[in-house]
Enzyme design. Structure first.
Site, PDB file in Angstrom:
ATOM      1  N   HIS A 143     -22.068  24.292  51.564  1.00 51.82           N
ATOM      2  CA  HIS A 143     -22.140  24.823  50.205  1.00 51.82           C
ATOM      3  C   HIS A 143     -23.202  25.914  50.149  1.00 51.82           C
ATOM      4  O   HIS A 143     -24.396  25.649  50.308  1.00 51.82           O
ATOM      5  CB  HIS A 143     -22.466  23.710  49.207  1.00 51.82           C
ATOM      6  CG  HIS A 143     -22.366  24.161  47.783  1.00 51.82           C
ATOM      7  ND1 HIS A 143     -21.202  24.065  47.058  1.00 51.82           N
ATOM      8  CD2 HIS A 143     -23.280  24.739  46.960  1.00 51.82           C
ATOM      9  CE1 HIS A 143     -21.392  24.558  45.849  1.00 51.82           C
ATOM     10  NE2 HIS A 143     -22.655  24.981  45.765  1.00 51.82           N
ATOM     11  N   HIS A 155     -31.647  20.702  43.012  1.00 53.58           N
ATOM     12  CA  HIS A 155     -32.679  21.558  43.567  1.00 53.58           C
ATOM     13  C   HIS A 155     -33.790  21.818  42.559  1.00 53.58           C
ATOM     14  O   HIS A 155     -33.603  21.710  41.355  1.00 53.58           O
ATOM     15  CB  HIS A 155     -32.093  22.894  44.043  1.00 53.58           C
ATOM     16  CG  HIS A 155     -31.495  23.715  42.938  1.00 53.58           C
ATOM     17  ND1 HIS A 155     -30.259  23.439  42.402  1.00 53.58           N
ATOM     18  CD2 HIS A 155     -31.967  24.798  42.271  1.00 53.58           C
ATOM     19  CE1 HIS A 155     -29.984  24.317  41.454  1.00 53.58           C
ATOM     20  NE2 HIS A 155     -31.005  25.148  41.346  1.00 53.58           N
ATOM     21  N   ASP A 188     -36.684  31.022  36.626  1.00 56.01           N
ATOM     22  CA  ASP A 188     -35.875  30.440  35.553  1.00 56.01           C
ATOM     23  C   ASP A 188     -34.410  30.776  35.835  1.00 56.01           C
ATOM     24  O   ASP A 188     -34.099  31.880  36.299  1.00 56.01           O
ATOM     25  CB  ASP A 188     -36.265  31.024  34.193  1.00 56.01           C
ATOM     26  CG  ASP A 188     -37.512  30.386  33.607  1.00 56.01           C
ATOM     27  OD1 ASP A 188     -38.174  29.609  34.325  1.00 56.01           O
ATOM     28  OD2 ASP A 188     -37.831  30.672  32.437  1.00 56.01           O
ATOM     29  N   HIS A 239     -32.778  20.014  38.914  1.00 53.38           N
ATOM     30  CA  HIS A 239     -31.526  19.978  38.159  1.00 53.38           C
ATOM     31  C   HIS A 239     -30.365  20.132  39.137  1.00 53.38           C
ATOM     32  O   HIS A 239     -30.558  20.407  40.323  1.00 53.38           O
ATOM     33  CB  HIS A 239     -31.493  21.050  37.062  1.00 53.38           C
ATOM     34  CG  HIS A 239     -31.672  22.441  37.564  1.00 53.38           C
ATOM     35  ND1 HIS A 239     -32.908  23.000  37.754  1.00 53.38           N
ATOM     36  CD2 HIS A 239     -30.781  23.391  37.926  1.00 53.38           C
ATOM     37  CE1 HIS A 239     -32.784  24.232  38.193  1.00 53.38           C
ATOM     38  NE2 HIS A 239     -31.497  24.498  38.321  1.00 53.38           N
TER      39      HIS A 239
END
Length: 379
Positions: A250, A287, A293, A323
């Site tokens: 991925h 991660h 941000d 998240h």
């Protein structure tokens, strides 16, 4: 000169390869520097890194619905601000009527993503058609206006005091991701010539230092008869992006970078096959992006890593906490239920923290912070 410390270490039970073949019953979390370009470590936890039960304080994941944003002002230059910092300003603007005036952004280059609509853009360099899914790159201090054929919604991303450049493509070459030959530029065509006028009064709304100036001309300033060079307004549609892929691994979001500006990047997620190797992770990995941000604007499709997110919504994950995919998406990925994605989304990663504007605060989905709960957690 300086460089990162580098001493590969292995502790306890860990995968030999990132994002593949996790130790039984574990969840991987990547801790990385410089937005996936710097040093990183991969941790393997017994519980999902997003398994919080309560959250107090402003550092939390945010989601808001731009479909509910009320377009304010009279021009795209005073459209409501969603997110901003010293390097970038993200705004949303809607129009269904032809602009009878010009606008000019003297604060930075603009990237206009066409979320809805189609029509014509007229600018200093000529005429350019636009349609849903287009990126329109408008250099700083360019005069322009829209003539919509149908109602148009723009996600406007300003590179404040900066410019948009192409992403470095390294060993895959300059024709990977998208061939520069697919870029379309503004042209001095018959439509452009037809809108020129020496007898009408035209106003130019100039944004400079985040303030508006109004300049009146006794003629249409879009009066060029020709030009040469390599600076212009150009268009790229997401349908012309052919993403880098690996069926065994991925790839990080940085592999999908489309534009690079000072202090932030814009990435584009487009439909692609999902990894097919049995041991490969099939959804975005958990991660910590501890230097950037992360913003996602959901354009269309079924957003395979999120639950209850619709087109026109935006998520903001400030740096400083882990998240990743929602529980349903993670479970579906383990079962390999989907063979390909059909989502289209625009990601903005910023080096400096983002502030939420009033338009974002007014449309925030306050329960989003708890959307990682499993059904049993919510009971």
């Amino acid at each position: 000169m300086r460089k990162w410390f580098s001493f590969p270490i292995r502790e306890g039970d860990a995968s030999r390869q990132a994002h593949c073949d996790f130790p039984e019953g574990t969840y991987e979390r990547e801790c990385g520097k410089e937005g996936f370009f710097g040093p990183a470590s991969h941790m393997y936890h017994r519980h999902p890194p997003t398994g919080w039960s309560e959250w107090e304080g402003p550092l939390r994941p945010h989601a808001f619905d731009t479909n509910r944003v009320e377009t304010q002002g009279t021009s795209p230059m005073d459209a409501p601000v969603l997110l901003s910092n010293a390097n970038v300003q993200v705004r949303l603007w809607r129009t269904d009527t032809a602009m009878s005036y010009l606008v000019r952004n003297s604060d930075g280059d603009d990237c206009l993503f066409v979320h809805q609509g189609e029509g014509s853009l007229y600018c200093d360099y000529g005429h350019l058609r636009y349609s849903k899914g287009d990126y329109l790159i408008v250099p700083r201090a360019t005069s322009w206006r829209l003539v919509p054929d149908e109602a148009t919604t723009l996600l406007m991303i300003e590179a404040t005091h900066g410019s948009y450049m192409s992403a470095e493509r390294g060993i895959v070459g300059e024709h990977a991701v998208f061939d520069p030959a697919v870029l379309e530029h503004a042209r001095i065509d018959e439509r452009f010539k037809a809108q020129q006028s020496d007898s009408e009064s035209w106003q130019v709304m100039i944004k400079s230092r985040q303030q508006l100036n109004r300049v009146t001309y006794p003629y249409n300033p879009l009066d060029a008869v020709g030009w040469k060079g390599n600076l212009t307004v150009f268009r790229l549609n997401w349908r012309d992006i052919r993403p880098l892929m690996s069926h065994r691994y991925h790839l990080p979001p940085s592999a999908h970078t489309t534009f690079v500006a000072q202090g932030f990047v814009i990435c584009t997620f487009v439909p692609r096959p999902i990894e097919s190797d049995p041991g490969a992770l099939k959804v975005p990995f958990y991660h910590n992006n501890d230097d950037y941000d992360e913003v996602l604007f959901y354009h269309q499709g079924d957003f395979f890593s999120r639950d209850n997110i619709d087109a026109g919504m935006v998520t903001l994950h400030p740096c400083g906490f882990p998240h990743g995919p929602h529980p349903k998406a993670f479970a579906a990925g383990k079962k390999h239920q989907k063979k390909e994605t059909d989502e289209v989304a625009v990601m903005i990663d910023t080096r400096m923290p983002l502030d939420m504007g009033d338009a974002a605060k007014a449309t925030e989905l306050t329960d989003y912070v708890y959307s990682w709960r499993t059904p049993s957690d919510a009971e």
